[in-house]
Design a protein around this motif. Structure first.
Motif, PDB file in Angstrom:
ATOM      1  N   ALA A 109      80.685  75.031 -23.014  1.00 35.07           N
ATOM      2  CA  ALA A 109      80.214  76.066 -23.930  1.00 35.07           C
ATOM      3  C   ALA A 109      78.711  76.065 -24.144  1.00 35.07           C
ATOM      4  N   ILE A 110      78.047  74.934 -23.932  1.00 35.35           N
ATOM      5  CA  ILE A 110      76.608  74.869 -24.204  1.00 35.35           C
ATOM      6  C   ILE A 110      75.788  75.837 -23.335  1.00 35.35           C
ATOM      7  N   PRO A 111      76.023  75.932 -22.014  1.00 32.73           N
ATOM      8  CA  PRO A 111      75.163  76.804 -21.201  1.00 32.73           C
ATOM      9  C   PRO A 111      75.073  78.250 -21.675  1.00 32.73           C
ATOM     10  N   PRO A 112      76.182  78.956 -21.945  1.00 28.51           N
ATOM     11  CA  PRO A 112      76.014  80.343 -22.411  1.00 28.51           C
ATOM     12  C   PRO A 112      75.296  80.447 -23.740  1.00 28.51           C
ATOM     13  N   VAL A 113      75.524  79.484 -24.639  1.00 31.19           N
ATOM     14  CA  VAL A 113      74.831  79.512 -25.930  1.00 31.19           C
ATOM     15  C   VAL A 113      73.345  79.253 -25.737  1.00 31.19           C
ATOM     16  N   LEU A 114      73.022  78.229 -24.993  1.00 36.71           N
ATOM     17  CA  LEU A 114      71.639  77.802 -24.821  1.00 36.71           C
ATOM     18  C   LEU A 114      70.811  78.843 -24.067  1.00 36.71           C
ATOM     19  N   VAL A 115      71.292  79.259 -22.910  1.00 37.00           N
ATOM     20  CA  VAL A 115      70.525  80.177 -22.070  1.00 37.00           C
ATOM     21  C   VAL A 115      70.416  81.556 -22.722  1.00 37.00           C
ATOM     22  N   THR A 116      71.504  82.055 -23.291  1.00 30.67           N
ATOM     23  CA  THR A 116      71.467  83.371 -23.916  1.00 30.67           C
ATOM     24  C   THR A 116      70.548  83.380 -25.129  1.00 30.67           C
ATOM     25  N   THR A 117      70.549  82.304 -25.911  1.00 36.28           N
ATOM     26  CA  THR A 117      69.655  82.226 -27.067  1.00 36.28           C
ATOM     27  C   THR A 117      68.204  82.228 -26.613  1.00 36.28           C
ATOM     28  N   TYR A 118      67.889  81.466 -25.600  1.00 34.75           N
ATOM     29  CA  TYR A 118      66.522  81.445 -25.057  1.00 34.75           C
ATOM     30  C   TYR A 118      66.107  82.845 -24.607  1.00 34.75           C
ATOM     31  N   GLU A 152      54.759  79.594 -37.858  1.00 33.59           N
ATOM     32  CA  GLU A 152      55.598  79.791 -36.676  1.00 33.59           C
ATOM     33  C   GLU A 152      57.085  79.787 -37.011  1.00 33.59           C
ATOM     34  N   SER A 153      57.493  78.938 -37.944  1.00 35.41           N
ATOM     35  CA  SER A 153      58.911  78.893 -38.300  1.00 35.41           C
ATOM     36  C   SER A 153      59.345  80.194 -38.964  1.00 35.41           C
ATOM     37  N   ARG A 154      58.479  80.784 -39.788  1.00 33.83           N
ATOM     38  CA  ARG A 154      58.802  82.064 -40.425  1.00 33.83           C
ATOM     39  C   ARG A 154      58.849  83.182 -39.392  1.00 33.83           C
ATOM     40  N   ILE A 155      57.947  83.126 -38.428  1.00 31.67           N
ATOM     41  CA  ILE A 155      57.975  84.139 -37.366  1.00 31.67           C
ATOM     42  C   ILE A 155      59.297  84.065 -36.610  1.00 31.67           C
ATOM     43  N   LEU A 156      59.733  82.840 -36.315  1.00 31.81           N
ATOM     44  CA  LEU A 156      60.975  82.661 -35.563  1.00 31.81           C
ATOM     45  C   LEU A 156      62.171  83.200 -36.334  1.00 31.81           C
ATOM     46  N   PHE A 157      62.298  82.800 -37.605  1.00 32.54           N
ATOM     47  CA  PHE A 157      63.517  83.121 -38.351  1.00 32.54           C
ATOM     48  C   PHE A 157      63.472  84.494 -39.031  1.00 32.54           C
ATOM     49  N   GLN A 158      62.298  85.012 -39.322  1.00 29.37           N
ATOM     50  CA  GLN A 158      62.214  86.283 -40.031  1.00 29.37           C
ATOM     51  C   GLN A 158      61.867  87.466 -39.131  1.00 29.37           C
ATOM     52  N   VAL A 159      61.275  87.200 -37.977  1.00 37.24           N
ATOM     53  CA  VAL A 159      60.873  88.292 -37.086  1.00 37.24           C
ATOM     54  C   VAL A 159      61.686  88.274 -35.797  1.00 37.24           C
ATOM     55  N   GLU A 160      61.707  87.131 -35.117  1.00 30.17           N
ATOM     56  CA  GLU A 160      62.365  87.070 -33.816  1.00 30.17           C
ATOM     57  C   GLU A 160      63.878  86.991 -33.923  1.00 30.17           C
ATOM     58  N   LEU A 161      64.381  86.168 -34.839  1.00 27.31           N
ATOM     59  CA  LEU A 161      65.827  85.968 -34.921  1.00 27.31           C
ATOM     60  C   LEU A 161      66.599  87.251 -35.219  1.00 27.31           C
ATOM     61  N   PRO A 162      66.163  88.097 -36.171  1.00 24.43           N
ATOM     62  CA  PRO A 162      66.930  89.334 -36.403  1.00 24.43           C
ATOM     63  C   PRO A 162      67.020  90.222 -35.170  1.00 24.43           C
ATOM     64  N   GLY A 163      65.934  90.301 -34.389  1.00 25.41           N
ATOM     65  CA  GLY A 163      65.973  91.121 -33.186  1.00 25.41           C
ATOM     66  C   GLY A 163      66.778  90.499 -32.063  1.00 25.41           C
ATOM     67  N   ALA A 164      66.826  89.156 -32.048  1.00 23.91           N
ATOM     68  CA  ALA A 164      67.551  88.457 -30.987  1.00 23.91           C
ATOM     69  C   ALA A 164      69.026  88.262 -31.310  1.00 23.91           C
ATOM     70  N   LEU A 165      69.414  88.536 -32.554  1.00 27.93           N
ATOM     71  CA  LEU A 165      70.771  88.198 -33.005  1.00 27.93           C
ATOM     72  C   LEU A 165      71.883  88.831 -32.169  1.00 27.93           C
ATOM     73  N   PRO A 166      71.772  90.101 -31.758  1.00 31.08           N
ATOM     74  CA  PRO A 166      72.880  90.658 -30.960  1.00 31.08           C
ATOM     75  C   PRO A 166      73.147  89.871 -29.681  1.00 31.08           C
ATOM     76  N   LEU A 167      72.095  89.500 -28.955  1.00 30.80           N
ATOM     77  CA  LEU A 167      72.290  88.729 -27.726  1.00 30.80           C
ATOM     78  C   LEU A 167      72.776  87.313 -28.023  1.00 30.80           C
ATOM     79  N   ILE A 168      72.277  86.722 -29.097  1.00 33.14           N
ATOM     80  CA  ILE A 168      72.735  85.379 -29.468  1.00 33.14           C
ATOM     81  C   ILE A 168      74.226  85.387 -29.758  1.00 33.14           C
ATOM     82  N   LEU A 169      74.675  86.388 -30.498  1.00 33.04           N
ATOM     83  CA  LEU A 169      76.108  86.508 -30.778  1.00 33.04           C
ATOM     84  C   LEU A 169      76.906  86.733 -29.492  1.00 33.04           C
ATOM     85  N   GLY A 170      76.293  87.444 -28.544  1.00 34.66           N
ATOM     86  CA  GLY A 170      76.954  87.633 -27.257  1.00 34.66           C
ATOM     87  C   GLY A 170      77.155  86.313 -26.526  1.00 34.66           C
ATOM     88  N   GLY A 171      76.152  85.434 -26.594  1.00 39.26           N
ATOM     89  CA  GLY A 171      76.290  84.117 -25.988  1.00 39.26           C
ATOM     90  C   GLY A 171      77.348  83.281 -26.666  1.00 39.26           C
TER      91      GLY A 171
END
Length: 222
Positions: free
Chosen positions: A100-109, A130-149
């Motif tokens: 299970a790790i590969p789809p989670v890891l690669v898709t999240t990246y 940088e941590s705020r940028i990751l969790f407040q800016v990047e994570l919301p936009g990346a969430l659909p693909l992360i959930l797909g992984g």
């Protein structure tokens, strides 16, 4: 008898709905194994994928790790773990987590790397950490693909958790293994049908999670 007759006979048999070998018990065991493996894989894959995706480093290494992990035979790894660690839940968890790790890891990246850089640059220009940028800016936009992984990993786990029955544990694989041993193909087909249904339910659960957690604006842009 054809497959449909086997399915009807299995689910219409009242003895399959009660006791330690009943469908509710086996489904609950299968869900328990699957959730445990998915939680461990997510705890490992998500942080690494988020951090490496944010800084844009380690993509080639992640691809090599993912390719190597996917090439490992799950059943062979199970046998190796049982030989090394003995019987129990741990030898089952290790191959499921490795699967299970590969789809989670690669898709999240890839999800973090695919976020529109404009708001990221704007947030960095405003002096956001940088941590705020990751969790407040990047994570919301990346969430659909992360959930797909996570969904892909969950489906693979649900489909493969039947291996627990090979080492004397429960789950839906119990019907398949015991049915083959007893030449009870009604039980084999019933167990396989339950695994397929659980995989479909898993898809539905992640669809619902996506509808709840992903903002409408991100869904429309996706």
């Amino acid at each position: 008898m054809n497959v449909l007759n086997f399915i009807q006979a299995f689910f219409s048999d009242g003895s399959h709905w009660h006791g330690y070998d009943g469908i509710p018990t086996r489904v609950a065991e299968h869900i328990q194994y699957s959730l445990q493996a998915l939680a461990i894989a997510a705890a490992i894959g998500l942080p690494i994928g988020l951090v490496t995706g944010h800084y844009g480093r380690g993509g080639n290494t992640l691809a090599l790790v993912a390719t190597g992990s996917r090439s490992l035979p799950t059943f062979g790894l199970l046998v190796l773990m049982v030989t090394w660690l003995g019987f129990g839940l741990t030898p089952v968890m290790i191959p499921l987590v490795v699967l299970a790790i590969p789809p989670v890891l690669v898709t999240t990246y890839e999800a973090v790397r695919s976020v529109d850089p404009s708001p990221v640059d704007a947030a960095r220009g405003m002096g956001m950490h940088e941590s705020r940028i990751l969790f407040q800016v990047e994570l919301p936009g990346a969430l659909p693909l992360i959930l797909g992984g996570l969904r892909s990993a969950a489906i693979q786990i649900v489909s493969t958790a039947t291996i627990a029955a090979y080492v004397g544990l429960g789950g839906l694989g119990r019907y398949i293994i015991d049915g083959l041993y007893q030449r009870n193909y009604e039980k084999v087909v019933g167990g396989a049908t339950l695994v397929a249904l659980m995989a479909l339910v898993t898809i539905g659960v992640f669809w619902a999670i996506s509808r709840i957690t992903v903002s409408p604006g991100v869904r429309r842009s996706g």
